[in-house]
Scaffold this motif. Structure first.
Motif, PDB file in Angstrom:
ATOM      1  N   ASP A 155       0.816  -1.222   0.000  1.00 10.76           N
ATOM      2  CA  ASP A 155       0.000   0.000   0.000  1.00 10.76           C
ATOM      3  C   ASP A 155       0.846   1.268   0.000  1.00 10.76           C
ATOM      4  O   ASP A 155       0.316   2.367   0.058  1.00 10.76           O
ATOM      5  N   GLY A 156       2.161   1.095  -0.001  1.00 12.47           N
ATOM      6  CA  GLY A 156       3.036   2.258  -0.065  1.00 12.47           C
ATOM      7  C   GLY A 156       3.423   2.856   1.271  1.00 12.47           C
ATOM      8  O   GLY A 156       3.998   3.946   1.318  1.00 12.47           O
ATOM      9  N   ILE A 157       3.148   2.146   2.333  1.00  8.76           N
ATOM     10  CA  ILE A 157       3.496   2.633   3.663  1.00  8.76           C
ATOM     11  C   ILE A 157       4.918   2.199   3.998  1.00  8.76           C
ATOM     12  O   ILE A 157       5.254   1.023   3.889  1.00  8.76           O
ATOM     13  N   SER A 158       5.746   3.147   4.390  1.00  5.94           N
ATOM     14  CA  SER A 158       7.131   2.821   4.730  1.00  5.94           C
ATOM     15  C   SER A 158       7.323   2.847   6.231  1.00  5.94           C
ATOM     16  O   SER A 158       6.582   3.515   6.960  1.00  5.94           O
ATOM     17  N   GLY A 159       8.330   2.104   6.663  1.00  7.19           N
ATOM     18  CA  GLY A 159       8.639   2.049   8.081  1.00  7.19           C
ATOM     19  C   GLY A 159      10.092   1.695   8.291  1.00  7.19           C
ATOM     20  O   GLY A 159      10.758   1.186   7.371  1.00  7.19           O
ATOM     21  N   TYR A 160      10.576   1.963   9.483  1.00  4.40           N
ATOM     22  CA  TYR A 160      11.982   1.766   9.807  1.00  4.40           C
ATOM     23  C   TYR A 160      12.149   1.230  11.218  1.00  4.40           C
ATOM     24  O   TYR A 160      11.319   1.495  12.095  1.00  4.40           O
ATOM     25  N   SER A 161      13.244   0.522  11.414  1.00  6.40           N
ATOM     26  CA  SER A 161      13.579   0.112  12.763  1.00  6.40           C
ATOM     27  C   SER A 161      14.045   1.349  13.524  1.00  6.40           C
ATOM     28  O   SER A 161      14.516   2.330  12.935  1.00  6.40           O
ATOM     29  N   ASP A 162      13.937   1.282  14.836  1.00  7.06           N
ATOM     30  CA  ASP A 162      14.330   2.428  15.656  1.00  7.06           C
ATOM     31  C   ASP A 162      15.810   2.767  15.474  1.00  7.06           C
ATOM     32  O   ASP A 162      16.199   3.924  15.565  1.00  7.06           O
ATOM     33  N   SER A 163      16.609   1.751  15.205  1.00  7.80           N
ATOM     34  CA  SER A 163      18.046   1.970  15.113  1.00  7.80           C
ATOM     35  C   SER A 163      18.461   2.776  13.884  1.00  7.80           C
ATOM     36  O   SER A 163      19.557   3.332  13.860  1.00  7.80           O
ATOM     37  N   VAL A 164      17.603   2.838  12.864  1.00  8.51           N
ATOM     38  CA  VAL A 164      17.975   3.556  11.646  1.00  8.51           C
ATOM     39  C   VAL A 164      17.030   4.707  11.320  1.00  8.51           C
ATOM     40  O   VAL A 164      17.285   5.466  10.381  1.00  8.51           O
TER      41      VAL A 164
END
Length: 119
Positions: A53-62
């Protein structure tokens, strides 16, 4: 379907690198894409993703330092890494879920590219 990852290398702390993952083969489009990494002696972890759906996410470390993107026309996934730290040292793997031609969905992993952050 083949994945070719590139862009890794050795860099000093604070530097930047951009990883690329080119997907080739009989695919209609990229659905979900992810970058994972595995540091020596540690388990593989996901660091960035874009959902179908185009939702991006990241780990807290980066978070705040890395940016994931994809170019659907080129079937390529990118990971822009900035403000690199020694703890970012790892082998980075791309993962894609693709919609195949003529039908179906399948998952694939790239071969990994080594990033070494050291002074």
């Amino acid at each position: 379907v083949q994945l070719q990852a590139s862009g890794g290398g050795s860099i000093q702390p604070g530097g930047s690198l951009r990883l690329s993952c080119v997907v080739s083969g009989n695919i209609l489009r990229l659905n979900a894409v992810e970058w994972h990494r595995q540091a020596p002696g540690k388990q593989r972890e996901v660091v960035a993703y874009i959902t179908a759906d185009g939702i991006s996410g990241y780990s807290d470390s980066v978070k705040g330092r890395f940016a994931i993107s994809k170019d659907n026309a080129k079937n390529t996934v990118y990971l822009q890494m900035t403000s690199l730290k020694p703890e970012d040292t790892a082998v980075y793997y791309c993962f894609v879920r693709v919609r195949l031609i003529p039908s179906g969905v399948s998952d694939y992993w790239g071969q990994g590219t080594l990033v070494t952050v050291s002074s």
